[in-house]
Enzyme design. Structure first.
Site, PDB file in Angstrom:
ATOM      1  CB  THR A   1       5.933   6.299  -0.381  1.00 54.46           C
ATOM      2  OG1 THR A   1       4.765   6.649   0.374  1.00 54.46           O
ATOM      3  CG2 THR A   1       7.041   7.294  -0.066  1.00 54.46           C
TER       4      THR A   1
ATOM      5  N   GLY B   1       0.802  -1.207   0.000  1.00 47.84           N
ATOM      6  CA  GLY B   1       0.000   0.000   0.000  1.00 47.84           C
ATOM      7  C   GLY B   1       0.837   1.259   0.000  1.00 47.84           C
ATOM      8  CB  CYS B   2       1.423   3.739   2.653  1.00 48.42           C
ATOM      9  SG  CYS B   2      -0.343   4.087   2.918  1.00 48.42           S
ATOM     10  CB  VAL B   3       5.898   0.605   1.426  1.00 49.81           C
ATOM     11  CG1 VAL B   3       7.316   0.432   0.891  1.00 49.81           C
ATOM     12  CG2 VAL B   3       5.920   0.681   2.948  1.00 49.81           C
TER      13      VAL B   3
END
Length: 212
Positions: free
Chosen positions: A155, A150-152
């Site tokens: 980013t 997800g966020c990794v």
């Protein structure tokens, strides 16, 4: 194609390394209580990832490499939640004031370290992170955090898109299921970033001594 043929196909297309730059920063993405509290729907059993990230952070602090943290924080009525909040029901854990948004035990933020609060997966989207890194003269962003898929990943892609070198520390990222964790590490390493082990990242940080 067989597994060997698939591996050869990927190696032929994507077997390349960027390498570290000269001016790194370390980011710890969304290491918050929600992923460590068994009563929370976001619980992911990622203690090992946090422990690894803290060891990388220790090396970064010794080298005076900037350390950045992200968290997800929404208006108490989720007025800034948008489609992400609408789709992902567990994000209610990050309404402003929720204890699930607190830092877990062992993750104390120092006064000279930056916290970037966000509402979407990428640490760059809707934040000043890119401008901050540019102002600091950063060329390399070392990524740790939750969750890998997800966020990794979001980013990581935006790190690459903004012109910074993405270095993803495998041991310091975590997900609630090994399949998306490994698949996304594989894909990031193929297309966007260099995925490295904790020891490799720490060895690199030990060569750095920098000031902003």
């Amino acid at each position: 194609m067989s597994q060997d043929e698939l591996s050869d196909n990927y190696k032929r297309a994507y077997d390349n390394r960027i390498g570290y730059g000269q001016r790194p920063a370390l980011i710890l993405i969304d290491f918050v209580e929600a992923y460590f509290d068994r009563s929370c729907s976001l619980y992911a059993g990622v203690d090992a990832a946090l422990a690894s990230a803290l060891r990388v952070r220790a090396a970064a602090r010794i080298a005076k490499v900037p350390v950045i943290y992200t968290n997800v924080v929404y208006h108490p009525l989720a007025l800034d939640g948008g489609r992400f909040y609408q789709k992902a029901k567990p994000l209610k854990s990050f309404l402003c004031g929720s204890p699930m948004g607190a830092w877990p035990k062992g993750l104390e933020v120092a006064d000279d370290e930056l916290v970037v609060s966000k509402q979407y997966p990428s640490a760059f989207f809707g934040t000043s992170l890119a401008s901050t890194l540019t102002t600091w003269g950063i060329d390399t962003l070392i990524l740790t955090g939750l969750t890998t898929s997800g966020c990794v990943r979001a980013t990581c892609v935006d790190t690459c898109s903004h012109g910074f070198i993405p270095i993803v520390v495998r041991d310091a990222c975590g997900d609630r299921h090994p399949a998306p964790h490994e698949a996304n590490l594989f894909d990031m390493d193929a297309k966007y970033a260099d995925v490295v082990g904790e020891a490799d990242a720490i060895a690199y940080l030990e060569t750095r001594t920098q000031t902003r």
